[in-house]
Design a protein around this motif. Structure first.
Motif, PDB file in Angstrom:
ATOM      1  N   GLN A  21       0.809  -1.229   0.000  1.00  9.69           N
ATOM      2  CA  GLN A  21       0.000   0.000   0.000  1.00  9.69           C
ATOM      3  C   GLN A  21       0.841   1.278   0.000  1.00  9.69           C
ATOM      4  O   GLN A  21       0.419   2.313  -0.494  1.00  9.69           O
ATOM      5  N   TYR A  52     -10.343  -1.238   0.126  1.00  7.53           N
ATOM      6  CA  TYR A  52     -11.318  -0.404  -0.579  1.00  7.53           C
ATOM      7  C   TYR A  52     -11.377   0.923   0.158  1.00  7.53           C
ATOM      8  O   TYR A  52     -12.294   1.186   0.926  1.00  7.53           O
ATOM      9  N   PRO A  55      -8.848   6.256  -3.261  1.00  4.97           N
ATOM     10  CA  PRO A  55      -7.648   6.206  -4.114  1.00  4.97           C
ATOM     11  C   PRO A  55      -6.827   7.480  -4.011  1.00  4.97           C
ATOM     12  O   PRO A  55      -5.649   7.496  -4.352  1.00  4.97           O
ATOM     13  N   TRP A  57      -6.211   8.869  -1.100  1.00  3.70           N
ATOM     14  CA  TRP A  57      -5.403   8.656   0.105  1.00  3.70           C
ATOM     15  C   TRP A  57      -4.354   7.576  -0.126  1.00  3.70           C
ATOM     16  O   TRP A  57      -3.221   7.710   0.322  1.00  3.70           O
ATOM     17  N   PRO A  84     -13.110   0.543   5.229  1.00  4.56           N
ATOM     18  CA  PRO A  84     -13.211   1.493   6.351  1.00  4.56           C
ATOM     19  C   PRO A  84     -14.613   2.051   6.588  1.00  4.56           C
ATOM     20  O   PRO A  84     -14.870   2.621   7.639  1.00  4.56           O
ATOM     21  N   ALA A 143      -9.038  -4.530  13.080  1.00  7.81           N
ATOM     22  CA  ALA A 143      -7.614  -4.292  13.335  1.00  7.81           C
ATOM     23  C   ALA A 143      -7.524  -3.107  14.285  1.00  7.81           C
ATOM     24  O   ALA A 143      -8.215  -2.099  14.091  1.00  7.81           O
ATOM     25  N   SER A 145      -4.904  -0.473  15.490  1.00  8.33           N
ATOM     26  CA  SER A 145      -3.571   0.097  15.293  1.00  8.33           C
ATOM     27  C   SER A 145      -3.066   0.734  16.583  1.00  8.33           C
ATOM     28  O   SER A 145      -3.856   1.116  17.452  1.00  8.33           O
ATOM     29  N   ALA A 179      -2.312  -4.675  16.773  1.00  6.32           N
ATOM     30  CA  ALA A 179      -1.214  -4.237  15.903  1.00  6.32           C
ATOM     31  C   ALA A 179      -0.241  -3.306  16.608  1.00  6.32           C
ATOM     32  O   ALA A 179      -0.647  -2.354  17.281  1.00  6.32           O
ATOM     33  N   THR A 181       1.757  -0.984  15.134  1.00  8.76           N
ATOM     34  CA  THR A 181       1.840  -0.322  13.826  1.00  8.76           C
ATOM     35  C   THR A 181       3.231   0.224  13.508  1.00  8.76           C
ATOM     36  O   THR A 181       3.670   0.178  12.360  1.00  8.76           O
ATOM     37  N   PRO A 243       1.227   4.327   5.379  1.00  4.95           N
ATOM     38  CA  PRO A 243       1.381   5.684   4.873  1.00  4.95           C
ATOM     39  C   PRO A 243       1.230   6.751   5.967  1.00  4.95           C
ATOM     40  O   PRO A 243       1.704   7.862   5.807  1.00  4.95           O
TER      41      PRO A 243
HETATM   42  C1  LIG Z   1     -11.338   6.190   5.341  1.00  6.76           C
HETATM   43  C2  LIG Z   1     -11.406   7.296   4.321  1.00  6.76           C
HETATM   44  C3  LIG Z   1     -12.023   6.799   3.018  1.00  6.76           C
HETATM   45  C4  LIG Z   1     -12.263   8.437   4.862  1.00  6.76           C
HETATM   46  O1  LIG Z   1     -12.033   9.589   4.095  1.00  6.76           O
HETATM   47  P1  LIG Z   1     -12.911  10.914   4.266  1.00  6.76           P
HETATM   48  O2  LIG Z   1     -12.289  11.976   3.413  1.00  6.76           O
HETATM   49  O3  LIG Z   1     -13.108  11.216   5.715  1.00  6.76           O
HETATM   50  O4  LIG Z   1     -14.286  10.389   3.685  1.00  6.76           O
HETATM   51  P2  LIG Z   1     -15.523  11.123   3.086  1.00  6.76           P
HETATM   52  O5  LIG Z   1     -16.666  10.213   3.345  1.00  6.76           O
HETATM   53  O6  LIG Z   1     -15.593  12.561   3.528  1.00  6.76           O
HETATM   54  O7  LIG Z   1     -15.237  11.097   1.496  1.00  6.76           O
HETATM   55  C5  LIG Z   1     -14.218  11.888   0.891  1.00  6.76           C
HETATM   56  C6  LIG Z   1     -13.892  11.321  -0.488  1.00  6.76           C
HETATM   57  O8  LIG Z   1     -13.401   9.988  -0.372  1.00  6.76           O
HETATM   58  C7  LIG Z   1     -14.247   9.079  -1.081  1.00  6.76           C
HETATM   59  N1  LIG Z   1     -14.358   7.849  -0.315  1.00  6.76           N
HETATM   60  C8  LIG Z   1     -14.829   7.697   0.934  1.00  6.76           C
HETATM   61  N2  LIG Z   1     -14.757   6.410   1.289  1.00  6.76           N
HETATM   62  C9  LIG Z   1     -14.235   5.735   0.252  1.00  6.76           C
HETATM   63  C10 LIG Z   1     -13.915   4.367   0.027  1.00  6.76           C
HETATM   64  N3  LIG Z   1     -14.125   3.444   0.966  1.00  6.76           N
HETATM   65  N4  LIG Z   1     -13.365   4.018  -1.138  1.00  6.76           N
HETATM   66  C11 LIG Z   1     -13.143   4.945  -2.111  1.00  6.76           C
HETATM   67  N5  LIG Z   1     -13.428   6.262  -1.959  1.00  6.76           N
HETATM   68  C12 LIG Z   1     -13.963   6.640  -0.776  1.00  6.76           C
HETATM   69  C13 LIG Z   1     -15.584   9.832  -1.195  1.00  6.76           C
HETATM   70  O9  LIG Z   1     -16.326   9.338  -2.284  1.00  6.76           O
HETATM   71  C14 LIG Z   1     -15.107  11.233  -1.397  1.00  6.76           C
HETATM   72  O10 LIG Z   1     -14.646  11.351  -2.727  1.00  6.76           O
HETATM   73  P3  LIG Z   1     -14.652  12.775  -3.515  1.00  6.76           P
HETATM   74  O11 LIG Z   1     -16.086  13.211  -3.491  1.00  6.76           O
HETATM   75  O12 LIG Z   1     -13.733  13.701  -2.735  1.00  6.76           O
HETATM   76  O13 LIG Z   1     -14.108  12.424  -4.877  1.00  6.76           O
HETATM   77  C15 LIG Z   1     -10.005   7.867   4.018  1.00  6.76           C
HETATM   78  O14 LIG Z   1      -9.544   8.457   5.197  1.00  6.76           O
HETATM   79  C16 LIG Z   1      -9.034   6.826   3.557  1.00  6.76           C
HETATM   80  O15 LIG Z   1      -9.179   6.236   2.498  1.00  6.76           O
HETATM   81  N6  LIG Z   1      -7.974   6.578   4.344  1.00  6.76           N
HETATM   82  C17 LIG Z   1      -6.956   5.609   4.029  1.00  6.76           C
HETATM   83  C18 LIG Z   1      -6.863   4.618   5.139  1.00  6.76           C
HETATM   84  C19 LIG Z   1      -5.867   3.534   4.814  1.00  6.76           C
HETATM   85  O16 LIG Z   1      -6.013   2.820   3.841  1.00  6.76           O
HETATM   86  N7  LIG Z   1      -4.843   3.403   5.678  1.00  6.76           N
HETATM   87  C20 LIG Z   1      -3.892   2.342   5.560  1.00  6.76           C
HETATM   88  C21 LIG Z   1      -4.497   1.020   5.979  1.00  6.76           C
HETATM   89  S1  LIG Z   1      -4.633   0.818   7.755  1.00  6.76           S
HETATM   90  C22 LIG Z   1      -3.149   0.078   8.177  1.00  6.76           C
HETATM   91  O17 LIG Z   1      -2.304  -0.085   7.352  1.00  6.76           O
HETATM   92  C23 LIG Z   1      -2.986  -0.413   9.586  1.00  6.76           C
HETATM   93  C24 LIG Z   1      -3.174  -1.917   9.729  1.00  6.76           C
HETATM   94  C25 LIG Z   1      -4.606  -2.345   9.419  1.00  6.76           C
HETATM   95  O18 LIG Z   1      -2.323  -2.622   8.835  1.00  6.76           O
HETATM   96  C26 LIG Z   1      -2.843  -2.364  11.168  1.00  6.76           C
HETATM   97  C27 LIG Z   1      -1.591  -1.684  11.740  1.00  6.76           C
HETATM   98  O19 LIG Z   1      -0.470  -2.085  11.427  1.00  6.76           O
HETATM   99  O20 LIG Z   1      -1.776  -0.725  12.473  1.00  6.76           O
END
Ligand SMILES: CC(C)(COP(=O)([O-])OP(=O)([O-])OC[C@H]1O[C@@H](n2cnc3c(N)ncnc32)[C@H](O)[C@@H]1OP(=O)([O-])[O-])[C@@H](O)C(=O)NCCC(=O)NCCSC(=O)C[C@@](C)(O)CC(=O)[O-]
Length: 304
Positions: A21, A52, A55, A57, A84, A143, A145, A179, A181, A243
């Motif tokens: 990622q 999911y 994209p 972020w 999420p 999960a 973190s 986790a 993290t 990230p």
């Molecule tokens: C969670 C959100 C989406 C909230 O993001 P947000 O900005 O608060 O959400 P929103 O509802 O206000 O929507 C803003 C925009 O995001 C879109 N959107 C909203 N939801 C989605 C979705 N599901 N898929 C695709 N698009 C989405 C939505 O359609 C909109 O698009 P726009 O109108 O601006 O074009 C954002 O903060 C995000 O994507 N964050 C990334 C989180 C991530 O992937 N982090 C890494 C993984 S976690 C990790 O690695 C830890 C773990 C699990 O491994 C354990 C550890 O080690 O700790």
């Protein structure tokens, strides 16, 4: 040997998701699919394939549909994905995952940075996802973190882990991952985070997810094994980093954990040589050596 230590361990390879990622260079869907194929061939029974999420972020996971739909599934292997919020679930369900992962944090600051909301808001977002997934017969993992340390808040007390685990349990999350993290944990601290989680979850529903930033991940895995934990997330070739946790390295390498477990007489069902080949495949693509010490040792020995 400590009688709590299990005789069999299940590893979930999170390399295709957690591992990739954060990669800056584009990794084509075909390469991700081939990596999943090689992991299942090596005997992994669960692979965390993609997420999911937005994209904007996390651009590297934008090909989630293509990857999930491109995999030739093997019976007995489970394919999990991160969701999420409801938007993520609605996209994911089209690709028929066996398991979804909702991901929260024991630290408020990390929750804000990672998923743009507070811990309380995250639980409100997860609740309908958990409900929809369980109604559809899809297993729900959570999960947690930053269960020992946070890049923004420093040390995290076990009480905060217990609090989050209770919230996750309250909305119906079936399995919970503890986790470290940013890989700052040491064995006793990790045990305390697990013990806090066990106040709400059965041992069979708890897994460890340890990053290796400070070189403690194998020791932390052993500490978790000593409590009887038998499920762990690991990442082939030690790929990865989050990230939203700058400087954090990848998860503990699957190869290193398999080598340790096999050396202790613990079964995993994984063929270490094929696993090393899978790690070499993705490392070659990325143009660097595997981060697994075991893989490097074996690959060097193979060259003679
Ligand atoms: C969670 C959100 C989406 C909230 O993001 P947000 O900005 O608060 O959400 P929103 O509802 O206000 O929507 C803003 C925009 O995001 C879109 N959107 C909203 N939801 C989605 C979705 N599901 N898929 C695709 N698009 C989405 C939505 O359609 C909109 O698009 P726009 O109108 O601006 O074009 C954002 O903060 C995000 O994507 N964050 C990334 C989180 C991530 O992937 N982090 C890494 C993984 S976690 C990790 O690695 C830890 C773990 C699990 O491994 C354990 C550890 O080690 O700790």
């Amino acid at each position: 040997m400590n009688p709590n230590i299990p005789s069999r361990v299940k590893l979930v390879d999170v390399g295709p998701r957690d591992g990739l990622q954060n990669e800056k260079q584009p990794v084509p869907a075909a390469v991700k699919i081939e990596l999943v194929h090689r992991l299942q061939q090596a005997g992994l029974k669960e692979v965390e394939v993609t997420s999911y999420v937005s994209p904007k972020w996390v651009p590297q996971m934008a090909d989630n549909h293509e990857v999930m739909q491109g995999i030739t599934r093997v019976p007995g292997v489970r394919y999990s994905v991160l969701t999420p919020n409801l938007k993520g679930w609605e996209a994911a369900v089209l690709d028929k995952p066996d398991e979804i992962v909702v991901f929260g944090a024991a630290s408020e600051a990390f929750s804000q940075k990672n998923i743009n909301c507070s811990i309380a808001e995250s639980i409100e977002r997860f609740a309908p996802v958990v409900e929809a997934a369980r109604a559809a017969g899809v297993y729900v993992r959570g999960a947690m973190s930053c269960t020992v340390g946070c890049p923004y808040e420093g040390e995290i007390a076990p009480e905060r882990v217990e609090y989050l685990a209770g919230l996750m349990k309250g909305i119906g999350v079936q399995h919970i991952g503890v986790a470290d993290t940013i890989g700052v944990g040491t064995p006793r601290k990790v045990q305390r985070a697990i013990e806090a989680t066990l106040k709400h979850y059965d041992l069979n529903d708890v897994s460890g997810h340890f990053h290796d930033t400070y070189g403690q991940a194998l020791a932390n895995t052993l500490a978790a094994l000593e409590l009887g934990v038998w499920q762990f997330d690991t990442s082939v070739a030690g790929l990865g980093g989050c990230p939203y946790a700058k400087g954090a390295t990848g998860n503990v390498a699957t190869e290193d954990v398999v080598y340790m477990l096999h050396g202790m007489g613990i079964e995993t069902g994984i063929d270490l040589d094929q696993l090393i080949d899978a790690g070499a495949y993705i490392s070659d693509f990325l143009g660097r050596k595997p981060q697994s010490r075991v893989a490097v040792a074996v690959l060097t020995k193979r060259k003679g």
